[in-house]
Design an enzyme around this catalytic site. Structure first.
Site, PDB file in Angstrom:
ATOM      1  CD  GLU A   2      -2.828  -1.408   0.227  1.00 25.54           C
ATOM      2  OE1 GLU A   2      -3.037  -0.422  -0.493  1.00 25.54           O
ATOM      3  OE2 GLU A   2      -3.376  -2.510   0.067  1.00 25.54           O
ATOM      4  CG  LEU A   3       2.045   3.080  -3.019  1.00 20.19           C
ATOM      5  CD1 LEU A   3       1.707   4.349  -3.791  1.00 20.19           C
ATOM      6  CD2 LEU A   3       3.153   2.324  -3.718  1.00 20.19           C
TER       7      LEU A   3
END
Length: 528
Positions: A151-152
């Protein structure tokens, strides 16, 4: 590429599917060690494969062939997604393998389980990244050189770990609260280790496709490829790098085919190449080509989720914190365990999705969370996950009991669970029997009543057929007649009769004795 034309656009897609858990009850602990909802996992994978992965991969391949080296794209496939492709949609994995063979696609390394290990354990984080690199080699024949975290999620320390592992670049969110006056449209480097280049997501251009494309209330609807290219071109004078990062399911799943999303995907690269100075590049190419404008300091983890752009989507309430703490407290034992099923479950249970389902953001971003959540409430998600995790811990303790006392506690706990199971089975049987008895009772009553009456009558008939009925009638009549007599007559009579009798006898005795003497005297006089 000359210095004046060093403008890059990076088109990146995330591909991930978790292994969803089945409904797991407390009473399943110690007995049922299979945790997954196979039906949901297969049906969802087949649906997304048909609506998104297969048609989108086909278009990407056509674009690569059409633009002859000018169109490049980047993917990250989680290890769980690769395993689901192998199980339920092998043709999708084959299509990604075909894309890898073009040389125009970069595949990023990541945590194998799409996990949150980067905020809990560096050793587990590195183990998962290395495992994912092995999977890319085995199933795609690709050696990853750039990285994107789950999710970065990114911070200075996470970036330094990634740099130590030899990666050239990492991708994260261009969050306003960390950028301040800086623009996300340039290349940056890690604050602790400048060798790692940091690519920041342009969330405006990205969300125009991901969240606003099908929104008919949006003032810019409908979004066409030419309109999008014109927006990109406007940024050219003050930008060097545009990072468009999306979920791959944006094409065909989040935005249906009828919305025109596939037409947009097909025509957008051509429009960008024709009308803007930007050229499609992959993260590793960008790290090798562009120079970072400065280091970017991000002390606390950020992500691309929700309005806050932090990690509260997975680590924002007590339920999530407790579940994560419990999970990673088992890491030491799992790493010592050689059982393949335990290690597989360990990977699947670490997926960030399980903690996303526990989010209590009912107001901010509640609709987005509800879209992806198979549970009715976050508390249901928490209870189900903790039941599974408790059973997983029981299995681990069979391999590594901590102490003699803990082993004894574990055995007693297992006995209690076993007894609870027996009690539950017995209560079910009791309820079944009660239902059967309930059905039988009316018939039994109808059958038994005449038997009792006939039996009583038979007994009475044996004693005396004639005497019984009159006696019973008499007795009832006597009771009705005599009872008032006893109360009124007998008591009154006794009181009235007894006392006068005593008085009469005493006075009359004297009179009688005197009368008797007079009569004797009269008789004697007569005889004389």
């Amino acid at each position: 590429m000359s210095v004046s034309t060093k403008k890059a656009i990076c088109l990146y897609f995330q591909v991930h599917q978790p292994f969803r858990l089945k409904r797991y009850r407390f009473f399943d602990l110690g007995h049922d060690h299979y945790y997954y909802d196979d039906y949901s996992n297969e049906s969802i994978m087949r649906k997304v494969a048909d609506k998104c992965y297969i048609p989108a991969n086909k278009i990407i391949l056509e674009l690569i062939q059409k633009h002859k080296g000018k169109f490049k794209v980047t993917f990250s496939l989680s290890g769980l997604a690769i395993n689901q492709f192998r199980l339920y949609a092998p043709e999708v994995l084959e299509s990604f393998r075909e894309l890898a063979q073009t040389g125009m696609v970069e595949f990023l390394a990541e945590t194998n389980s799409h996990s949150l290990s980067s905020i809990k354990s560096r050793s587990e984080f590195e183990r998962q990244v290395n495992k994912h690199k092995e999977m890319l080699r085995e199933f795609l024949g690709y050696e990853a050189t750039s990285f994107r975290n789950t999710e970065l999620i990114y911070s200075d320390s996470i970036g330094s770990w990634v740099a130590d592992m030899g990666f050239k670049s990492i991708m994260t969110e261009g969050a306003k609260h960390v950028l301040g006056w800086k623009s996300p449209n340039y290349l940056y480097c890690n604050a602790l280790n400048p060798r790692l280049k940091v690519l920041l997501r342009n969330f405006v251009l990205s969300d125009d496709i991901a969240f606003r494309f099908s929104n008919r209330d949006w003032i810019e609807w409908p979004l066409t490829a030419d309109k999008y290219a014109s927006w990109v071109n406007k940024l050219a004078s003050k930008s060097e790098l545009l990072n468009i990062f999306l979920d791959y399911e944006t094409f065909g799943e989040h935005n249906w085919k009828e919305s025109g999303i596939f037409d947009f995907l097909y025509h957008m690269p051509g429009a960008v190449l024709k009308k803007t100075p930007f050229r499609f590049m992959t993260p590793t190419e960008i790290a090798d080509t562009l120079q970072p404008v400065s280091a970017i300091s991000i002390p606390s983890p950020i992500s691309w989720a929700d309005e806050e752009r932090d990690i509260t989507a997975w680590h924002g309430n007590e339920l999530q914190v407790a579940a994560l703490d419990k999970l990673y407290s088992l890491a030491g034992k799992v790493n010592r365990c050689e059982d393949e099923t335990i290690r597989k479950d360990w990977d699947y249970l670490q997926s960030s999705d399980h903690f996303y389902y526990m989010a209590t953001k009912f107001f901010s971003d509640g609709a987005v969370h509800a879209y992806f959540n198979p549970y009715e409430t976050p508390y249901d998600a928490f209870m189900n996950y903790m039941n599974v995790l408790s059973d997983f811990e029981i299995r681990l303790k069979k391999w590594f009991p901590d102490t003699a006392e803990q082993d004894q506690i574990f055995k007693l706990g297992a006995q209690v669970i076993e007894k609870d199971m027996i009690i539950e089975e017995l209560t079910v049987q009791v309820k079944k029997l009660e239902k059967k008895i309930g059905k039988v009772k009316p018939e039994a009553k109808a059958a038994k009543k005449p038997v009792v009456k006939t039996a009583a009558k038979a007994n009475k008939k044996e004693k005396s057929k004639a005497a019984v009925k009159p006696l019973t009638v008499k007795s009832t009549e006597e009771k009705t007649v005599k009872s008032p007599v006893k109360k009124t007559v007998t008591k009154k009579v006794v009181k009235k009769t007894k006392t006068p009798v005593k008085k009469i006898t005493a006075s009359k005795a004297k009179k009688n004795s005197s009368a008797a003497t007079t009569l004797k005297k009269k008789k004697s006089t007569k005889t004389k």
